[in-house]
Design a protein around this motif. Structure first.
Motif, PDB file in Angstrom:
ATOM      1  N   TRP A 169      -4.213 -13.184  -1.451  1.00 28.05           N
ATOM      2  CA  TRP A 169      -3.752 -13.778  -0.559  1.00 28.05           C
ATOM      3  C   TRP A 169      -5.802 -14.212  -0.731  1.00 28.05           C
ATOM      4  O   TRP A 169      -5.976 -14.252  -1.979  1.00 28.05           O
ATOM      5  N   VAL A 202       2.027  -3.881   5.157  1.00 29.43           N
ATOM      6  CA  VAL A 202       0.734  -2.607   5.150  1.00 29.43           C
ATOM      7  C   VAL A 202       1.025  -2.272   5.622  1.00 29.43           C
ATOM      8  O   VAL A 202       1.468  -1.898   6.527  1.00 29.43           O
ATOM      9  N   SER A 203       0.795  -0.944   4.960  1.00 34.98           N
ATOM     10  CA  SER A 203       2.209   1.018   5.123  1.00 34.98           C
ATOM     11  C   SER A 203       1.028   0.696   6.827  1.00 34.98           C
ATOM     12  O   SER A 203      -0.032   1.307   6.480  1.00 34.98           O
ATOM     13  N   HIS A 240       1.965   0.042   9.468  1.00 41.47           N
ATOM     14  CA  HIS A 240       1.866  -1.211  10.773  1.00 41.47           C
ATOM     15  C   HIS A 240       2.879  -2.019  10.568  1.00 41.47           C
ATOM     16  O   HIS A 240       3.854  -2.614   9.292  1.00 41.47           O
ATOM     17  N   GLU A 241       3.906  -3.008  11.444  1.00 40.82           N
ATOM     18  CA  GLU A 241       4.869  -2.822  11.370  1.00 40.82           C
ATOM     19  C   GLU A 241       4.401  -4.608  12.182  1.00 40.82           C
ATOM     20  O   GLU A 241       3.308  -4.309  13.054  1.00 40.82           O
ATOM     21  N   ALA A 242       4.258  -6.127  11.494  1.00 44.96           N
ATOM     22  CA  ALA A 242       4.496  -7.071  12.524  1.00 44.96           C
ATOM     23  C   ALA A 242       4.637  -6.915  13.860  1.00 44.96           C
ATOM     24  O   ALA A 242       5.788  -6.340  13.763  1.00 44.96           O
ATOM     25  N   SER A 243       3.957  -7.477  14.840  1.00 43.58           N
ATOM     26  CA  SER A 243       4.097  -7.216  16.359  1.00 43.58           C
ATOM     27  C   SER A 243       5.408  -8.404  16.470  1.00 43.58           C
ATOM     28  O   SER A 243       4.846  -9.516  15.487  1.00 43.58           O
ATOM     29  N   PRO A 287       0.595   7.763   2.926  1.00 42.47           N
ATOM     30  CA  PRO A 287      -0.802   8.426   2.776  1.00 42.47           C
ATOM     31  C   PRO A 287      -0.187   9.625   1.869  1.00 42.47           C
ATOM     32  O   PRO A 287      -0.700   9.832   1.301  1.00 42.47           O
ATOM     33  N   GLU A 318       3.266 -12.230  16.569  1.00 42.39           N
ATOM     34  CA  GLU A 318       2.657 -12.756  15.119  1.00 42.39           C
ATOM     35  C   GLU A 318       3.233 -13.902  14.608  1.00 42.39           C
ATOM     36  O   GLU A 318       4.809 -13.188  14.172  1.00 42.39           O
ATOM     37  N   TRP A 338      -7.315 -14.988   6.474  1.00 38.83           N
ATOM     38  CA  TRP A 338      -7.112 -14.323   5.977  1.00 38.83           C
ATOM     39  C   TRP A 338      -5.562 -15.301   5.895  1.00 38.83           C
ATOM     40  O   TRP A 338      -4.738 -15.540   6.895  1.00 38.83           O
ATOM     41  N   ASN A 369      -8.769 -16.550   1.398  1.00 40.20           N
ATOM     42  CA  ASN A 369      -9.343 -15.999   2.454  1.00 40.20           C
ATOM     43  C   ASN A 369     -10.410 -17.505   3.095  1.00 40.20           C
ATOM     44  O   ASN A 369     -11.518 -17.420   1.616  1.00 40.20           O
ATOM     45  N   ARG A 393       0.687  -1.184   0.083  1.00 40.70           N
ATOM     46  CA  ARG A 393      -0.270   0.070  -0.084  1.00 40.70           C
ATOM     47  C   ARG A 393       0.566   0.922  -0.135  1.00 40.70           C
ATOM     48  O   ARG A 393       1.792   1.362   0.738  1.00 40.70           O
ATOM     49  N   PRO A 403       0.059 -14.445   6.977  1.00 39.64           N
ATOM     50  CA  PRO A 403       0.674 -13.099   6.372  1.00 39.64           C
ATOM     51  C   PRO A 403       2.045 -12.624   7.885  1.00 39.64           C
ATOM     52  O   PRO A 403       0.829 -11.068   8.245  1.00 39.64           O
ATOM     53  N   PRO A 404       2.611 -13.016   8.214  1.00 39.69           N
ATOM     54  CA  PRO A 404       3.700 -12.523   9.387  1.00 39.69           C
ATOM     55  C   PRO A 404       4.112 -11.459   8.892  1.00 39.69           C
ATOM     56  O   PRO A 404       4.746 -10.211   9.801  1.00 39.69           O
ATOM     57  N   ILE A 464       3.781  -8.962   5.884  1.00 43.96           N
ATOM     58  CA  ILE A 464       3.121  -8.458   4.995  1.00 43.96           C
ATOM     59  C   ILE A 464       3.072  -7.187   5.130  1.00 43.96           C
ATOM     60  O   ILE A 464       3.197  -6.567   6.082  1.00 43.96           O
TER      61      ILE A 464
END
Lengths: 96, 978
Positions: free
Chosen positions: A54, A87-88, A90-93, A30, A96, A64, A56, A27, A82-83, A85
């Protein structure tokens, strides 16, 4: 189209049990340009060969996950949660 | 016999003869002790139990079963195996039934099709003499000038051409079901190879499903009376006896499930086989697949090779041996290999005279059967070819040409074409990775490469030898079981020996391969060798374009009868090799399948709310909305709407999607997916929520209520909740956010209580303080109503003071009754979907997908207030920013409009300016408040101001309307805040 997918949660199931979610995309930020946004919205790699996408498990656990599928043969090479992925925003925690 | 007898078994005293029959044979299908009757074009035909319609008609002396597609030529039984198009008839109202394999049932009604006034006397037959009017590709060439001519001719051509007609007045015919099956090994084909494979795999402990399209297992052995000796494992005997031995073993072997009379028509990835079996479509998922579909005989090429009485040798033998029906009285057998001699013997054995065997090879056969034929005094014409047949509705004479080019006529009423085979690869080739190649020695195209988990055995491999077939079957069965067959090398040796002893097959074309207008390659579509020549001459020299232009292989048999001849004719004319010419693409279905079988029963679930019974008891008219049934009205939507405006109404809104969103990151998730902000929503407050896609287009709307710091209650539009649940989870996936999204749609029933007397009604049932001070507009509370725990949402979709109550759905009927009772003194009324639509329209509230489309964004829809651009990011922000920058003249706005009278334009009618459409009405109704037509419409931005005049087109009339930018009812929203 009648291949099987390995849901990381439920195991191997008929493709009809799943909903396709499209290519895994990155993604744009902004403040991305119009060109980047347009590419994200409308341009697809449409690879002839392995593609990350992806899925589901809509008639199963409704989770998913990400599959690598060869679009030429429909062979599903691997499926995973999806550990990582991108996604703008967001960092994988750690969880996960 | 009177018609009323149809369907009865005939008593012996009144028994009719079921036609002329041959002496009984030991392995025949028919039971001569039972006679049943069916109706054929108004007359009664008697048949034996076990007959097919085709065999019974042949016994009754019916030679002409159909008229051909284009020239209306008479056609009779050809294959007797359900492959060719010649016996298609209408049976009990269902068109295009293959009657040569359809078993006779007492009382069935059968009629021939595609002829006028009758198949026996068809006016269309004149087309056979007008073939110059109908050249190949004629639909591109003739009847086009003058231009009007095609308009006149098209319906005529369509009426004359084609097959049976669908009975559109019928109720849709039988209902088909779908079934899923799983098996270790699927074996397609119940001939000797298939049975041997099934036995070997099952003996190794696997579950086997054996699919066969005939009523009885045995394949071509069913009608093979040749005596075999020295066959490994089955003992000596006739083909029919060996079939019986194998059939018994299959029946006794544990682990084999047999689907007889079942057609495998599709072969998909993951070894999924689609099977049509009676009134069922089976999806069979197999670990391993053995394709043992065999090879079928196909017609030879000579002039008038389609005349009734010209049959495949296998078809003639089926008719004689399985049904005891004589295919003719005086036969000529044409053959390209030794099988023709066996055919001749078979005919002689049942008392049919054989005038000659035309052996198309230069060296005549020297097999045991060939010697036996000569011994019995039959003339053998080696190196001869059949060039033509004569006759009117049945062959009466065949013309043969000798190697020295002299011609000779032989009188006969049956021509058997033997030895030309086409391996049945249509199913196999649907599987990616399966490759078929032309084998020069066999003259047949046989499997050359197989995908993993797929095996082939039997005649499909090009080896037409029972010993090899059985050995191949057993070997593939073991391979499927994962047992490395030590017999593999042994099999190779046998196959090598067979090849070494194999004579090259004779050519099966007529006079020197010259083409002729009535030498048919494709009997389904009436495509002749001449047509192929002409089409190639016109430039269609690629097999794929040639197919599409000539339509060869595109008829009901899907190339089963003609693919080989088509490719060979194309190769001959283009001067290419058969290998270079290639093949047409195999696609499902390999065999025709009723559309009903593919469709199956309806799979769409129909959901009813917990209040469904009460709505019906109250006389509600129900309507489908997404998967749900909702009460549309209880008699008068206008009255119901007025009840809400003036008194109090209740509506079942249980179909609203409901999501329970919990967790420390719940607010952050909602901020991310909605255009509004929710992380700052206070507990007990409600906010309107709008979801847009990444392009900024509206996806869904609803309310978001914060029940606790980490707990939100979200509603979505009816029918959309699954998609929204997926949407939320998708944006959660891989982010590590701690949120649980739970779909509670069916757990909670919901009732909206609205109107000036709503509060007075509810206070009788609850202790919750419903005053505006305590529970104002867009606030929520939790408490008991009529003893049931509820979430109160003070919202105002219909524009009145009201509460949406959400509560456990098991109490739905109790709650509904309690509310009706409490409101009785205020004349409470239930209102339906239609009244709600009128009321919300008076308030200018949109319904997503009614007033919006796939590109509508909230800015144009007048909901700028619901979008928080001050959030640094949310789904769709980029798209909305880009949309915002578009120039005003490109934009439309969603506005309200009011007509000058009671006229109500229909939804979707255009808004016009100078006669041109510039917008459209999305919703319109009669306003019970204004007593005028009104609604919502998309108009150019320049018209989007209070009081603008627009025109709405209805038929030829443009009616004026006035634009309103505020709701027509209670524009300042005072009533719902009371």
């Amino acid at each position: 189209m009648a291949f099987l997918l390995n849901c990381p949660n439920c195991g191997q199931r008929n493709v009809y049990d799943f909903r396709f979610g499209g290519e895994v995309l990155t993604r744009p930020a902004p403040d991305a340009s119009n060109e980047e946004l347009t590419a994200y919205l409308y341009a697809r790699e449409n690879a002839d060969g392995p593609q990350r996408e992806w899925w589901n498990h809509s008639l199963g656990c409704r989770k998913w996950f990400v599959a690598v599928r060869d679009t030429h043969t429909n062979e599903v090479i691997e499926t995973s949660w999806p550990p990582d992925i991108l996604v703008s925003g967001h960092e994988a925690s750690d969880g996960e | 016999m009177a018609n009323s007898d149809a369907g009865d078994r005939l008593s012996p005293a009144r028994r009719l003869s079921a036609g002329e029959r041959l002496p009984p044979g030991e392995h025949e299908f028919i039971d001569r002790d039972v006679v049943i009757g069916f109706e054929f074009e108004g007359r009664q035909v008697a048949a034996h139990e076990g007959d097919t319609i085709g065999s019974a008609l042949a016994a009754a002396g019916v030679d002409v079963l159909s008229r051909s597609f284009k020239y209306h030529r008479p056609r009779g039984l050809l294959c007797v195996a359900g492959n060719c198009p010649n016996c298609l008839m209408k049976v009990d109202g269902i068109p295009n039934v293959r009657t040569c394999t359809m078993a006779v049932r007492a009382g069935m009604t059968v009629g021939r099709q595609n002829a006028w006034p009758s198949v026996d006397h068809d006016a269309g037959a004149v087309l056979d003499r007008m073939d110059r009017l109908l050249p190949v590709g004629f639909y591109y060439k003739v009847f086009h000038r003058p231009k009007l001519l095609w308009k006149i001719m098209r319906p005529v051509v369509r009426r004359i051409a084609g097959l049976g007609s669908v009975d559109t007045s019928s109720d849709g015919g039988p209902t088909y079901t779908h079934r899923n099956m799983h098996t270790d090994v699927a074996v397609v084909g119940g001939g000797p190879a298939g049975m041997a494979a099934a036995l070997a795999a099952a003996a190794a402990g696997l579950d086997v499903t054996l699919i066969d399209d005939q009523p009885v297992l045995g394949g071509h052995l069913l009608y093979d009376a040749t005596r075999y000796t020295g066959i490994n494992g089955t003992g000596d005997g006739t083909g029919q006896e060996i079939a019986e031995t194998l059939r018994k073993r299959v029946a006794e072997q544990d682990g084999i499930q047999v689907l007889s009379g079942a057609t495998a028509f599709g072969f998909y990835q993951g070894n999924l086989i689609a099977v049509h079996h009676g009134y069922e479509a089976v999806q069979l998922r197999a670990g391993q697949v053995v394709i043992a579909t065999g090879a079928i005989e196909v017609p030879m090429q000579f002039e008038n090779n389609d005349r009734p009485g010209v049959m495949l040798a296998s078809g003639a033998l089926r008719l004689a041996r399985l049904y005891g029906v004589s295919p003719g009285k005086r036969a000529v057998v044409a053959t390209t290999d030794d099988s023709g001699y066996s055919t001749a013997l078979g005919l002689l054995d049942v008392g049919i005279a054989v005038e000659a065997v035309i052996d198309m090879r230069e060296e005549p056969g020297a097999s045991e059967a060939a010697d036996a034929v000569r011994t019995r005094g039959v003339e053998v014409l080696a190196g001869h070819r059949v060039v033509s047949t004569s006759g009117t509705k049945r062959v009466s004479r065949v013309t043969v040409v000798a190697p020295d080019s002299s011609e000779r006529n032989i009188k006969c009423d049956l021509v058997c074409m033997a030895g030309v085979r086409q391996p049945v690869t249509g199913l196999l080739l649907q599987q990616p990775g399966a490759v078929v190649e032309y084998d020069e020695q066999f003259g047949e195209s046989v499997p050359a490469q197989l995908p993993g988990g797929v095996h082939v055995a039997g005649d499909i491999t090009g080896f037409h030898d029972l010993g090899i077939t059985l050995a191949q079957g057993a070997a593939t069965g073991r391979q499927a079981a994962g047992i490395d067959p030590e017999g593999a090398s042994q099999l190779d040796a046998i196959e090598r020996d067979y090849r070494a002893g194999q004579q090259p097959p004779g050519a099966f074309t007529g006079r020197d391969g010259r083409s002729a207008k009535k030498e048919f390659i494709c009997v389904c579509e009436d495509v002749s060798s001449k047509d192929i020549d002409v089409a190639v001459g016109e430039g269609f020299n690629d097999i794929q374009t040639l197919k599409r232009y000539t339509t060869a292989t595109m008829g009901p048999c899907q190339g089963k009868m003609c693919h080989r001849a088509f490719v060979e004719a194309a190769a001959r004319r283009t001067g290419q090799s058969i290998v270079a010419t290639g093949r047409t693409t195999a696609r499902p279905p390999a065999q025709g399948v009723p559309l009903g079988a593919l469709a199956g029963p309806g799979h769409m679930p129909r959901k009813r709310t917990a209040l469904d019974g009460l709505h019906r008891a109250a006389g509600a008219e129900m309507v489908e909305l997404g998967p749900w049934l909702r009460a549309h009205n209880y008699g008068s939507p206008q009255e119901e709407a007025l009840a809400v405006r003036e008194r109090v109404g209740i509506i079942d809104v249980s179909t609203l999607g409901k999501l329970d969103v919990r967790g420390p990151d719940a607010g952050a998730l909602l901020d991310r997916v909605y255009t509004h902000r929710f992380s700052n929503l206070r507990e007990g407050r409600i906010r309107y929520g709008l979801l847009v896609g990444e392009n900024g287009a509206i996806m869904d709307d609803g309310t978001v209520t914060r029940l606790a710091e980490d707990h939100f209650f979200v509603t979505t539009t009816t029918g959309n909740v699954d998609a929204i649940e997926d949407w939320f989870n998708w944006w959660l996936a891989g982010t590590g956010m701690e949120v649980f999204v739970t779909n509670v749609t069916s757990s909670y029933a919901a009732i909206n209580v609205a109107g000036p007397r709503a509060r007075a009604t509810l206070v009788k049932l609850t202790d919750v303080d419903l005053s505006t001070d305590a529970l104002g507009y867009m606030r929520s509370a939790r408490g008991m109503v009529a003893g049931v725990p509820c979430i109160f949402l003070r919202i105002g979709f219909v524009g009145e003071t009201g509460w949406e109550l959400h509560f456990p759905s098991e109490y739905a009927e109790h709650m509904w009754r309690a509310l009706m009772e409490a409101g009785a003194e205020f004349d409470i009324a239930p209102f339906g979907l239609e009244a709600q639509r009128i009321l919300r329209l008076e308030k200018g509230h949109i319904i997503v997908s009614q007033d919006t489309d796939a590109v509508t964004d909230p800015l144009d829809a007048g909901m700028r207030w619901a979008v928080r651009f001050d959030k640094p990011d949310f789904i769709g922000r980029g798209g909305l920013v880009a949309n915002r920058a578009r120039p005003p003249e490109e934009k439309q706005k969603l506005v309200g409009f009011v007509m000058h009278d009671r006229f109500v334009p229909e939804d979707g009618q255009p808004v016009v300016e100078d006669g041109e459409p510039v917008g459209r009405v999305t919703s319109s109704r009669l306003s019970p408040t204004l007593k005028k037509g009104f609604g919502l419409a998309w108009v150019p931005e320049k018209h989007a101001y209070e009081g603008a005049e627009i025109f709405i087109r209805s038929g030829q009339t443009d009616s004026p309307a006035v634009v309103t930018m505020k709701p027509v009812y209670d524009p300042d929203g005072l009533r719902l805040r009371e």
